[in-house]
Design an enzyme around this catalytic site. Sequence first.
Site, PDB file in Angstrom:
ATOM      1  N   LYS A 148       0.844  -1.188   0.000  1.00  0.00           N
ATOM      2  CA  LYS A 148       0.000   0.000   0.000  1.00  0.00           C
ATOM      3  C   LYS A 148       0.882   1.241   0.000  1.00  0.00           C
ATOM      4  O   LYS A 148       2.096   1.167   0.194  1.00  0.00           O
ATOM      5  CB  LYS A 148      -0.973   0.016   1.169  1.00  0.00           C
ATOM      6  CG  LYS A 148      -0.391   0.207   2.543  1.00  0.00           C
ATOM      7  CD  LYS A 148      -1.526   0.264   3.571  1.00  0.00           C
ATOM      8  CE  LYS A 148      -1.007   0.458   4.983  1.00  0.00           C
ATOM      9  NZ  LYS A 148      -2.112   0.480   5.964  1.00  0.00           N
TER      10      LYS A 148
ATOM     11  N   LYS B  86      -7.854  -5.151  -1.554  1.00  0.00           N
ATOM     12  CA  LYS B  86      -8.571  -4.526  -0.447  1.00  0.00           C
ATOM     13  C   LYS B  86      -9.220  -3.230  -0.921  1.00  0.00           C
ATOM     14  O   LYS B  86      -8.545  -2.318  -1.392  1.00  0.00           O
ATOM     15  CB  LYS B  86      -7.614  -4.237   0.702  1.00  0.00           C
ATOM     16  CG  LYS B  86      -6.916  -5.479   1.248  1.00  0.00           C
ATOM     17  CD  LYS B  86      -6.143  -5.185   2.528  1.00  0.00           C
ATOM     18  CE  LYS B  86      -5.111  -4.114   2.337  1.00  0.00           C
ATOM     19  NZ  LYS B  86      -4.331  -3.864   3.578  1.00  0.00           N
TER      20      LYS B  86
END
Length: 234
Positions: free
Chosen positions: A27, A85
């Site tokens: 991320k 996600k």
Amino acid sequence: MRLLLSVTDAREARVAVEAGVDIVDVKNPAEGSLGAPVPRVIERVRAVVPPERPVSAAIGDLPNLPGTAALAALGAARSGAAYVKVGLWGTSTTDEAVAVLRTVREAVDGGAVVIAGAYADAERVPGGSLPPGAVVAAARRASVGGCLLDTALKDGRGLFEWLAPEALTALVAEGHAAGLEMALAGALRAEDLSVVRTTGADIAGVRSAACRDGRRTAPLDAGRIGRLRAGCAP
């Protein structure tokens, strides 16, 4: 319980692999709680992580724009992410969340497991976000693979400041009854992991606690990661 560690590049991914984490998550913290990395970073991380070890990727704290979410998810899946996600930042109702998640699931078409990401501190999201108690219902209706409960604002206030262990246990049980994988994150520390285990969660997600001085922007520390792994063991 498996340990997921968020990394920002391939160099950090190597540290995570050597320390034995179960899931290497990619991320970009500069873009938010579930900030999205660019595709080449996911590709480079996937290249240094053993094939049998899953890579996950965040695709952003997303607005209520299903098409935008679908494009981001497809890029992440094609770059090597086994888990995608989806941060349900801009969806304030279950119906809106279902629309985003369903479109993402259709876009990846089995190429990755879609994880619905909700925020324990949803009340602090400008304009409102999906309440954490609604995430399992949204994930079930959208037929995605799992749920993540995280914190939206990274200001040192962790998951347990917003949801009590009993509430998390109930959400995890609800998710398992629906056949979903359940992950918990949000400024978790090594000493929190025994409580996370008691909720029945499948995955504990960390970043700051694995860094040298406890700051999410600091270098990863193998000793800290080792203590986190030990905390995930029964």
